[in-house]
Scaffold this motif. Structure first.
Motif, PDB file in Angstrom:
ATOM      1  N   ARG A  98     -36.810 -36.312   0.040  1.00  0.00           N
ATOM      2  CA  ARG A  98     -35.027 -35.840   0.229  1.00  0.00           C
ATOM      3  C   ARG A  98     -34.258 -34.992  -0.606  1.00  0.00           C
ATOM      4  NH1 ARG A  98     -32.932 -41.491  -0.524  1.00  0.00           N
ATOM      5  NH2 ARG A  98     -32.316 -41.648  -2.711  1.00  0.00           N
ATOM      6  N   ARG A 187     -16.321 -41.363   4.237  1.00  0.00           N
ATOM      7  CA  ARG A 187     -16.739 -41.070   3.396  1.00  0.00           C
ATOM      8  C   ARG A 187     -17.373 -40.056   4.428  1.00  0.00           C
ATOM      9  NH1 ARG A 187     -22.839 -41.382   1.933  1.00  0.00           N
ATOM     10  NH2 ARG A 187     -23.043 -41.109   3.406  1.00  0.00           N
ATOM     11  N   LYS A 197     -27.650 -36.299  -0.766  1.00  0.00           N
ATOM     12  CA  LYS A 197     -27.324 -36.591  -1.635  1.00  0.00           C
ATOM     13  C   LYS A 197     -26.429 -35.415  -2.771  1.00  0.00           C
ATOM     14  CE  LYS A 197     -29.113 -40.709  -4.361  1.00  0.00           C
ATOM     15  NZ  LYS A 197     -28.687 -41.467  -3.282  1.00  0.00           N
ATOM     16  N   TYR A 202     -19.694 -38.132  -3.071  1.00  0.00           N
ATOM     17  CA  TYR A 202     -20.080 -39.639  -4.402  1.00  0.00           C
ATOM     18  C   TYR A 202     -18.147 -39.102  -5.018  1.00  0.00           C
ATOM     19  CZ  TYR A 202     -24.503 -41.231  -4.436  1.00  0.00           C
ATOM     20  OH  TYR A 202     -25.250 -42.088  -3.857  1.00  0.00           O
ATOM     21  N   GLU A 233     -22.087 -47.270   5.916  1.00  0.00           N
ATOM     22  CA  GLU A 233     -23.106 -47.873   4.502  1.00  0.00           C
ATOM     23  C   GLU A 233     -21.897 -48.328   4.001  1.00  0.00           C
ATOM     24  OE1 GLU A 233     -25.839 -45.294   2.504  1.00  0.00           O
ATOM     25  OE2 GLU A 233     -25.242 -43.322   3.915  1.00  0.00           O
ATOM     26  N   THR A 236     -22.096 -46.402  -1.952  1.00  0.00           N
ATOM     27  CA  THR A 236     -23.293 -45.931  -2.301  1.00  0.00           C
ATOM     28  C   THR A 236     -24.680 -46.277  -2.192  1.00  0.00           C
ATOM     29  OG1 THR A 236     -23.579 -45.989  -4.336  1.00  0.00           O
ATOM     30  CG2 THR A 236     -21.801 -44.472  -4.016  1.00  0.00           C
ATOM     31  N   ASN A 238     -27.028 -48.498   1.332  1.00  0.00           N
ATOM     32  CA  ASN A 238     -27.593 -48.428   2.561  1.00  0.00           C
ATOM     33  C   ASN A 238     -26.482 -50.066   3.587  1.00  0.00           C
ATOM     34  OD1 ASN A 238     -29.971 -46.576   2.306  1.00  0.00           O
ATOM     35  ND2 ASN A 238     -28.480 -46.104   3.589  1.00  0.00           N
ATOM     36  N   LEU A 257     -27.626 -41.893   4.829  1.00  0.00           N
ATOM     37  CA  LEU A 257     -28.900 -41.337   3.769  1.00  0.00           C
ATOM     38  C   LEU A 257     -29.440 -41.827   4.212  1.00  0.00           C
ATOM     39  CD1 LEU A 257     -28.313 -39.232   0.861  1.00  0.00           C
ATOM     40  CD2 LEU A 257     -29.727 -41.893   0.974  1.00  0.00           C
ATOM     41  N   GLY A 259     -32.219 -44.209   3.047  1.00  0.00           N
ATOM     42  CA  GLY A 259     -32.150 -45.163   1.142  1.00  0.00           C
ATOM     43  C   GLY A 259     -33.793 -45.082   1.309  1.00  0.00           C
ATOM     44  N   ILE A 260     -34.345 -45.164   0.483  1.00  0.00           N
ATOM     45  CA  ILE A 260     -36.057 -45.463   0.451  1.00  0.00           C
ATOM     46  C   ILE A 260     -36.069 -46.770  -0.506  1.00  0.00           C
ATOM     47  CG2 ILE A 260     -37.939 -45.242  -1.211  1.00  0.00           C
ATOM     48  CD1 ILE A 260     -36.539 -42.305  -1.436  1.00  0.00           C
ATOM     49  N   THR A 261     -35.020 -47.749  -0.877  1.00  0.00           N
ATOM     50  CA  THR A 261     -34.411 -48.813  -0.513  1.00  0.00           C
ATOM     51  C   THR A 261     -33.992 -49.466   0.821  1.00  0.00           C
ATOM     52  OG1 THR A 261     -33.564 -48.697  -2.739  1.00  0.00           O
ATOM     53  CG2 THR A 261     -34.030 -50.809  -2.009  1.00  0.00           C
ATOM     54  N   GLY A 302     -30.487 -50.247  -2.509  1.00  0.00           N
ATOM     55  CA  GLY A 302     -30.089 -48.899  -3.046  1.00  0.00           C
ATOM     56  C   GLY A 302     -30.797 -49.214  -4.565  1.00  0.00           C
ATOM     57  N   THR A 303     -31.729 -48.201  -4.723  1.00  0.00           N
ATOM     58  CA  THR A 303     -31.744 -48.403  -5.787  1.00  0.00           C
ATOM     59  C   THR A 303     -32.011 -48.643  -7.726  1.00  0.00           C
ATOM     60  OG1 THR A 303     -33.600 -46.173  -5.246  1.00  0.00           O
ATOM     61  CG2 THR A 303     -33.331 -46.228  -7.733  1.00  0.00           C
TER      62      THR A 303
HETATM   63  C1  LIG Z   1     -28.891 -42.930  -2.874  1.00  0.00           C
HETATM   64  C2  LIG Z   1     -27.803 -43.225  -1.493  1.00  0.00           C
HETATM   65  C3  LIG Z   1     -28.663 -44.343  -1.147  1.00  0.00           C
HETATM   66  C4  LIG Z   1     -29.993 -45.493  -1.473  1.00  0.00           C
HETATM   67  O1  LIG Z   1     -30.674 -44.750  -1.152  1.00  0.00           O
HETATM   68  P1  LIG Z   1     -32.137 -45.181  -2.105  1.00  0.00           P
HETATM   69  O2  LIG Z   1     -33.297 -44.008  -1.399  1.00  0.00           O
HETATM   70  O3  LIG Z   1     -32.456 -46.529  -1.371  1.00  0.00           O
HETATM   71  O4  LIG Z   1     -31.548 -45.043  -3.603  1.00  0.00           O
HETATM   72  C5  LIG Z   1     -27.570 -44.841   0.195  1.00  0.00           C
HETATM   73  N1  LIG Z   1     -26.719 -44.333   0.193  1.00  0.00           N
HETATM   74  C6  LIG Z   1     -26.397 -42.585   0.100  1.00  0.00           C
HETATM   75  C7  LIG Z   1     -24.519 -42.721   0.479  1.00  0.00           C
HETATM   76  C8  LIG Z   1     -26.621 -42.866  -1.180  1.00  0.00           C
HETATM   77  O5  LIG Z   1     -26.317 -41.830  -1.448  1.00  0.00           O
END
Ligand SMILES: *Cc1c(COP(=O)(O)O)cnc(C)c1O
Length: 357
Positions: A98, A187, A197, A202, A233, A236, A238, A257, A259-261, A302-303
Motif C-alpha cells: 500500500r 473527503r 495514505k 488528513y 468512510e 479515517t 472504513n 482507502l 483498509g487492511i482491517t 481501522g488499525t
Molecule cells: C488508514 C486508513 C484506513 C484504515 O486502514 P487500515 O489498514 O485498516 O488501518 C481507512 N481509511 C482511511 C482514509 C485511512 O487513511
C-alpha cells in the motif's frame, strides 16, 4: 524498478533507554516513542545508508519539498506480543504494497520490499521491550516517506527519506461514537487521492471534523462528492453496516482507502458464512432500514481501534440511534477474533502474522 543488494542496516544503539519510564497503564496514544527509529535515504535513484539510530529530532532544511507541496505519505500498522513474550507483525506485506501504491500516486520513489521488511524487523526486534503485552495493547508503527529536495519549485522531488518510528499503544477505549453524515464538505473525489495514505487527506479533514465536533458529534461519515447520498468512510476508518444480517461496505475505488482491517473483517465474515456485500450504500437505504428496525450494526474499521462502534448518526438535523453496542453480535465477535489471532489465542488460518526474531 530499483534493485538492491541484501539490505545491510547500520545500527547505533541508544546508551540511554527510556523503556523503564513507560507506564503501560497510562499510555496516551501517539505521544511516546520507543528508543530507536529506522531511516534510509533515496538519492540519485538509489536507496542507500539504511540505519537505525536513537529516536530524536532530525535536522531538515526549511526548503524541504514535503513541507511545501505535500509529497508525504504514511502507513499505520501494529506489532503485538503474545503470552509467551513473542512479537508478531500483522499483515506487514500489505502495508508495504500500500505505501508503494501511495508513492506512485504521489509521484514519489517506491520503497523495495526488502528494505521495508528488514527495517521493520530489525527495529521492532531492537525495541521489543516497547511492545506492551496487556489486553488490547500493541506497538503502533508509523512508516512514512517524504520528499527531501531542498527546492521550492513545483515538481516531484528527486530525493526522499523513508522513516519508521514506533509508539506504544494501550487498550483503545472503544466508546461508541456519535457521527454526523456530512453533506457539505468532502473527503475524496473521483480521480483524486482518497484511496492513498497521503498526509494532505488528513489535513483537509480536520476543519469539517472540528465543525462537527462543535455540534456535538465526534466524527464524520463522509459522503460521495457528487450527490452526498452514498456513504464512504467514517473519519479515517472504513465504514460497515449490518442490515438484516448482511454485512455491507462501500467498494474499494478512487474515494475509498483499501483498509487492511476492512479486508480482514470481510475475510472473517466470509469464513463464518455471513452474507457480505461490497457495494454502494445510500443514506436513504440506511434510514429506511433504521425505520424498519433492520439496521443492526454500524461501525468503522481501522488499525488504531480495529472496530469503532457507531452509537448514532445525525443526518439533516435528525439523530438516529442504533441498538446498544453490547448486543451487536458481528462487530463484537470479529473484534474479539482479530484480537485472539493477534495474541496467538486463535488459529492464524490466513497467515496474517509475521514473527519477529
Ligand atoms: C488508514 C486508513 C484506513 C484504515 O486502514 P487500515 O489498514 O485498516 O488501518 C481507512 N481509511 C482511511 C482514509 C485511512 O487513511
Amino acid at each position: 524498478m530499483i534493485t538492491t543488494e541484501k539490505v545491510s542496516i547500520k545500527v547505533q544503539q541508544t546508551t540511554n533507554s527510556r523503556v523503564g519510564e513507560l507506564d503501560y497503564n497510562k499510555i496516551i496514544f501517539g505521544h511516546q516513542f520507543s528508543d530507536h527509529m529506522f531511516l534510509v535515504d533515496y538519492n540519485d535513484g538509489v536507496w542507500h545508508d539504511a540505519q537505525i539510530i536513537p529516536y530524536g529530532p532530525v535536522p531538515m532544511s526549511p526548503a524541504t519539498s514535503a513541507l511545501h507541496y505535500g509529497q508525504a505519505i504514511f502507513e499505520g500498522m501494529k506489532a503485538y506480543k503474545n503470552d509467551k513474550g513473542e512479537v508478531f507483525l500483522f499483515r506487514p506485506y500489505d502495508n508495504h504494497k500500500r505505501i508503494n501504491i501511495s508513492a506512485e500516486r504521489m509521484a514519489m520513489a517506491t520503497i523495495p520490499e526488502e528494505i521495508f521488511m528488514e527495517g521493520l524487523k530489525q527495529l521492532i526486534s531492537l525495541d521489543k521491550g516497547w511492545v506492551p503485552d496487556t489486553d488490547g495493547s500493541s506497538l503502533y508503527i508509523r512508516p512514512f516517506i517524504i520528499g527531501t529536495d531542498e527546492f521550492i519549485g513545483v515538481k516531484p522531488s528527486d530525493n526522499y527519506r523513508f522513516y519508521i518510528i514506533t509508539s506504544p499503544a494501550g487498550k483503545y477505549y472503544n466508546a461508541p461514537v456519535k457521527v454526523l453524515v456530512e453533506t457539505n464538505y468532502i473527503r475524496a473525489v473521483e480521480g483524486g487521492v482518497g484511496y492513498v495514505k497521503a498526509s494532505g487527506n488528513y489535513g483537509r479533514s480536520l476543519f469539517p471534523t472540528k465543525l462537527a465536533q462543535q455540534r456535538g458529534y465526534q466524527q464524520i461519515i463522509w459522503t460521495d462528492s457528487k450527490n452526498h447520498r452514498y456513504l464512504e468512510e467514517s473519519g479515517t476508518m472504513n465504514l460497515m453496516v449490518v442490515i438484516d444480517d448482511v454485512l455491507i461496505t462501500p467498494p474499494i475505488g478512487d474515494t475509498i482507502l483499501a483498509g487492511i482491517t476492512r479486508d480482514s473483517v470481510l475475510t472473517l465474515a466470509r469464513d463464518w458464512k455471513m452474507k457480505v456485500q461490497e457495494r454502494k450504500i445510500s443514506i436513504d437505504e440506511v434510514i429506511d432500514a433504521h425505520k424498519r428496525g433492520t439496521l443492526e450494526e454500524m461501525f468503522g474499521t481501522g488499525t488504531a481501534a480495529t472496530i469503532a462502534h457507531i452509537a448514532s448518526f445525525g443526518f439533516e438535523g435528525k439523530d438516529y440511534e442504533l441498538p446498544a453496542t453490547e448486543g451487536r453480535i458481528f462487530s463484537n465477535r470479529v473484534a474479539q477474533e482479530l484480537e485472539n489471532i493477534r495474541k496467538g489465542k486463535s488459529e492464524d488460518k490466513h497467515n496474517w502474522m509475521v514473527k519477529i526474531d
